[in-house]
Scaffold this active site. Structure first.
Site, PDB file in Angstrom:
ATOM      1  N   HIS A  61     -72.854  67.167  18.956  1.00 44.79           N
ATOM      2  CA  HIS A  61     -71.792  68.133  18.884  1.00 44.79           C
ATOM      3  C   HIS A  61     -71.979  69.254  19.755  1.00 44.79           C
ATOM      4  O   HIS A  61     -71.142  69.699  20.637  1.00 44.79           O
ATOM      5  CB  HIS A  61     -71.235  68.367  17.584  1.00 44.79           C
ATOM      6  CG  HIS A  61     -69.905  69.203  17.466  1.00 44.79           C
ATOM      7  ND1 HIS A  61     -68.885  68.483  17.172  1.00 44.79           N
ATOM      8  CD2 HIS A  61     -69.629  70.327  17.574  1.00 44.79           C
ATOM      9  CE1 HIS A  61     -67.718  69.521  17.234  1.00 44.79           C
ATOM     10  NE2 HIS A  61     -68.480  70.711  17.322  1.00 44.79           N
ATOM     11  N   HIS A 109     -61.820  66.886  16.145  1.00 45.60           N
ATOM     12  CA  HIS A 109     -62.053  67.209  14.843  1.00 45.60           C
ATOM     13  C   HIS A 109     -61.929  65.864  14.074  1.00 45.60           C
ATOM     14  O   HIS A 109     -61.331  65.805  13.091  1.00 45.60           O
ATOM     15  CB  HIS A 109     -61.251  68.203  14.135  1.00 45.60           C
ATOM     16  CG  HIS A 109     -61.980  69.342  13.453  1.00 45.60           C
ATOM     17  ND1 HIS A 109     -61.833  69.489  11.809  1.00 45.60           N
ATOM     18  CD2 HIS A 109     -63.018  70.007  13.851  1.00 45.60           C
ATOM     19  CE1 HIS A 109     -62.753  70.557  11.840  1.00 45.60           C
ATOM     20  NE2 HIS A 109     -63.468  70.746  12.789  1.00 45.60           N
TER      21      HIS A 109
END
Length: 759
Positions: A61, A109
């Protein structure tokens, strides 16, 4: 316990792997070996906070370790003379006019929304807003592209019900976005069973900033003070980035703890406070505390400036007073901003924070050198080389390109097109999005000129793009569109991504603007699989080729891997958010028919291919061959439609649902019917002409008094007059034979209520 040492230097390979799993680090054996070697070289064992900090910084990420090589290969040098910042800070910055710039970013998300749909989606909105605010910009628009599971089925092999996920995601976006006073104006919703356990929540934000108030996400100079402003720090979101960098297998206590808790009632004053401070010129650098928390934010900001930092955690305001040092350092609690100011401005920043009832902490100092030291309760818990922390391994993962056979399966023709049409408009991927978008406030701030819907009162239809007027004293506007064509990308990752970008361009052009910039959110499965990596590489290559062809800058982006569940991957989903410019917002176009007796023209060469279409998918045909869009033709469409805009009353691109849905939606916005003949479109079957979704086609409504000039000026393009507007029925003929004859209202009723059972 403040900290503990981890005896990593004595660990063998099995010990290293077990440690990575036990502590939720999500690091591979080779990465754990690199960490061990670093501390062997340092001549000491690490403290727990150091291990967790490395895991945060090296997560997929935060580090983009599987994608960085290919992103640099294909997306570098995509700047223009009006690009201010691209791929450098927390968001991209593009010139709006001589005094102002607009800021834009899109993030995913996904994993949090799969485990806690409401909270995951809400914090996605909060995070993307802070990415824009930390550049010094006032947020003016929110965007969300959602990819949900099969909400129509009660049978699912998933962690949670797709319907529960869908309702939770929309609720989270609604409640967070509406409470911070930023209009949610654009986006998309797509349904497929591949998203049952892996929903995609791609949130975007656009802001406006005076050029002399742009803030960078890199430290300014040694001696500056580092401050923490916003909400309190808690245990929520610990290991959030590690959780988002691994395959989702089950919902556990640790996965729920990795979900951040959003609070829009803190976000709004935090936003106001830092923008007030920025207007006074006291903020020298700023970074959002999102993925990786303070660990990532502080490390990345000072490293980007070429400095180090000395930090103390003692002054940080905590939700849980018994938190250990490493928990404070990597916590991903929301609504927090790392701010850098001159020493003499600390008190002024504190006054502003207190005025807005925000927590305020003095963290430490920017220092010369490349070391970061962190203390907690008089104990040094981190003492590391920033370069080692920030320079995660970069992988050139092997990949294989998909072998695409040039074959097309043709579904049978419907026996009764009237019955078929009534069912077709109510399908999940064709029906109206009113049930979703009407939950969002898209007019707050009073700058929305064209919203997500347009049309006559109580007869609205979908807009191709939305139009925002950012400045009170200027008529110049921004056009915004966002979406993806995973149905195409799954067939052909390269051409499917070109189709996604082509649609975004046509959305901007149809609404009266000119494409200006691009950001992306690239959602794929497990990059350790060569076929998945092949999808990603081809998609990124397509973005680079397209944007070079059209001289469009790619100014920011996001990559989300490991979107799989029980070895089932999502469809490859490169989401594109495109922003356009219009010189005068009063000249913006909408998609609904304006009057009777207008001439209906189809611009662009027919694709005549049902591969990837909703028509094919409802007939259980998911493969096929996708021709590349004609980009030279698309360039000519941009030029002609932009130059001769006064001739055009309304415009709508042909995409989801094909020509049939484009015409029907234009009718739905005013109740005005139409009568067309497909005979001149092409020599293909009627179903192909009506439901093919690929290519560069746009439907134009032309005022009869300008028809002669229009046809003369557009002679270099493929244009076909297919009929005219009028009445209250949708009538489709072919060579004199009637195919469809239905009241507009009957079709609209089915279309408008297609999602009623699910949200």
């Amino acid at each position: 316990m403040i900290y503990r040492h981890i005896k990593i230097r004595d660990m063998n390979d099995d010990d290293l792997i077990n440690m990575s799993k036990r502590h939720g680090l999500s690091l591979s054996l080779d990465e754990m070996k690199a960490v061990r070697d670093y501390f062997i070289k340092e001549g000491r064992d690490p403290i727990d906070a150091e291990i967790h900090a490395i895991a945060q910084s090296w997560s997929e990420h935060c580090s983009y370790k599987s994608s960085k090589f290919y992103l640099k290969k294909y997306l570098t040098n995509l700047k223009t003379d009006y690009t201010i910042l691209a791929m450098e800070d927390d968001a991209g910055v593009v010139e709006f006019d001589k005094d102002y710039a607009y800021v834009l970013k899109m993030e995913s998300h996904n994993h949090p929304s799969a485990v806690e749909p409401y909270g995951g989606a809400a914090t996605g909105i909060g995070g993307i807003v802070r990415d824009v605010v930390c550049m010094g910009a006032q947020p003016i628009a929110l965007v969300d592209s959602l990819f949900m599971g099969d909400v129509a089925s009660q049978k699912y092999d998933a962690l949670l019900s797709p319907r529960y996920i869908f309702q939770g995601v929309v609720g989270g976006i609604r409640d967070y976005g509406n409470r911070i006073g930023v209009p949610n104006v654009a986006g998309s919703v797509y349904f497929d069973q591949s998203y049952n356990s892996n929903p995609l929540v791609n949130a975007g934000c656009i802001g406006i900033v005076r050029k002399d108030r742009i803030v960078r996400s890199k430290s300014y100079k040694a001696g500056d003070k580092l401050l923490l402003v916003g909400g309190k720090t808690g245990r929520d979101g610990i290991h959030g980035v590690n959780f988002a960098s691994a395959t989702l297998t089950r919902i556990s206590k640790s996965s729920r703890n990795a979900i951040q808790l959003g609070n829009p009632i803190v976000e709004h004053p935090m936003m106001r406070a830092v923008l007030e401070a920025n207007e006074l010129g006291i903020i020298k650098a700023m970074k959002d505390l999102g993925g990786g928390g303070l660990s990532s934010a502080a490390t990345e900001m000072v490293f980007a400036g070429g400095f180090g930092a000395e930090i103390s955690l003692d002054d940080i305001k905590l939700k849980d007073t018994d938190m250990s040092g490493w928990e404070i350092w990597i916590s991903e609690s929301q609504e927090r901003m790392l701010v850098e100011v001159l020493p003499e401005d600390v008190e002024k920043m504190k006054e502003i924070a207190e005025k807005w009832s925000l927590d305020f902490s003095i963290l430490g100092t920017v220092v010369e050198g490349k070391k970061i030291t962190v203390r907690y309760k008089n104990k040094k818990i981190i003492d590391m080389d920033i370069e080692f922390l920030d320079k995660a391994p970069v992988y050139q993962r092997p990949f294989e390109r998909k072998n695409i056979e040039k074959k097309v399966s043709i579904p049978s023709e419907p026996e009764d097109l009237n019955d078929f049409a009534l069912n077709f408009v109510s399908r999940l991927n064709n029906s109206a999005r009113f049930n979703v978008v009407r939950q969002y406030d898209h007019t707050v701030r009073g700058s929305t000129i064209v919203g997500p819907f347009s049309g006559r009162p109580n007869l609205e239809t979908h807009s191709d793009a939305t139009v925002i007027k950012p400045l009170e004293d200027s008529m110049r506007g921004l056009l915004i569109t966002s979406g993806s064509r995973p149905n195409f990308v799954s067939i052909d990752p390269y051409n499917g991504t070109l189709e996604t970008l082509s649609e975004a361009v046509r959305n901007i052009v149809s609404t009266g603007g000119k494409p200006n910039s691009v950001v992306d959110a690239l959602n794929f499965g497990n990059p350790e699989r060569q076929d998945i990596m092949g999808q990603f590489v081809e998609s990124v290559r397509a973005i680079g080729d397209f944007c070079r062809k059209f001289s469009l800058p790619v100014v920011a982006g996001n990559v989300s891997f490991y979107n799989e569940f029980r070895n089932k991957d999502i469809m490859p989903t490169p989401t594109i958010m495109m922003v356009g410019i219009i010189d005068d917002v009063t000249k913006a176009r909408t998609t609904y028919f304006k009057k009777n007796k207008s001439q209906i023209y189809l611009v662009g060469t027919p694709c005549d291919n049902l591969s990837g279409s909703e028509y094919a998918r409802m007939n259980n045909i998911f493969d096929g061959f996708l021709p590349a869009p004609n980009l030279s033709e698309l360039q000519l469409e941009i030029e002609k439609i932009g130059k001769f805009s006064p001739y055009i009353l309304s415009a709508h691109d042909v995409s989801d649902g094909g020509l049939f849905m484009a015409l029907a939606e234009m009718s739905f916005g005013s109740g005005i019917g139409f009568n067309i003949d497909l005979g001149n479109v092409s020599a293909s079957r009627s179903s192909v002409k009506l439901f093919s979704e690929c290519g560069n086609q746009i439907v134009l409504e032309i005022d009869p008094i300008h028809e002669e000039e229009f046809t003369a000026e557009f002679k270099d393009l493929k244009i076909v007059r297919i009929g005219e507007t009028g009445g209250d029925r949708i009538i489709i003929d072919e060579y004199g034979m009637n195919l469809v004859d239905l009241p507009v209202q009957d079709l609209r009723e089915r279309w408008e209520h297609g999602l009623d059972a699910y949200i």
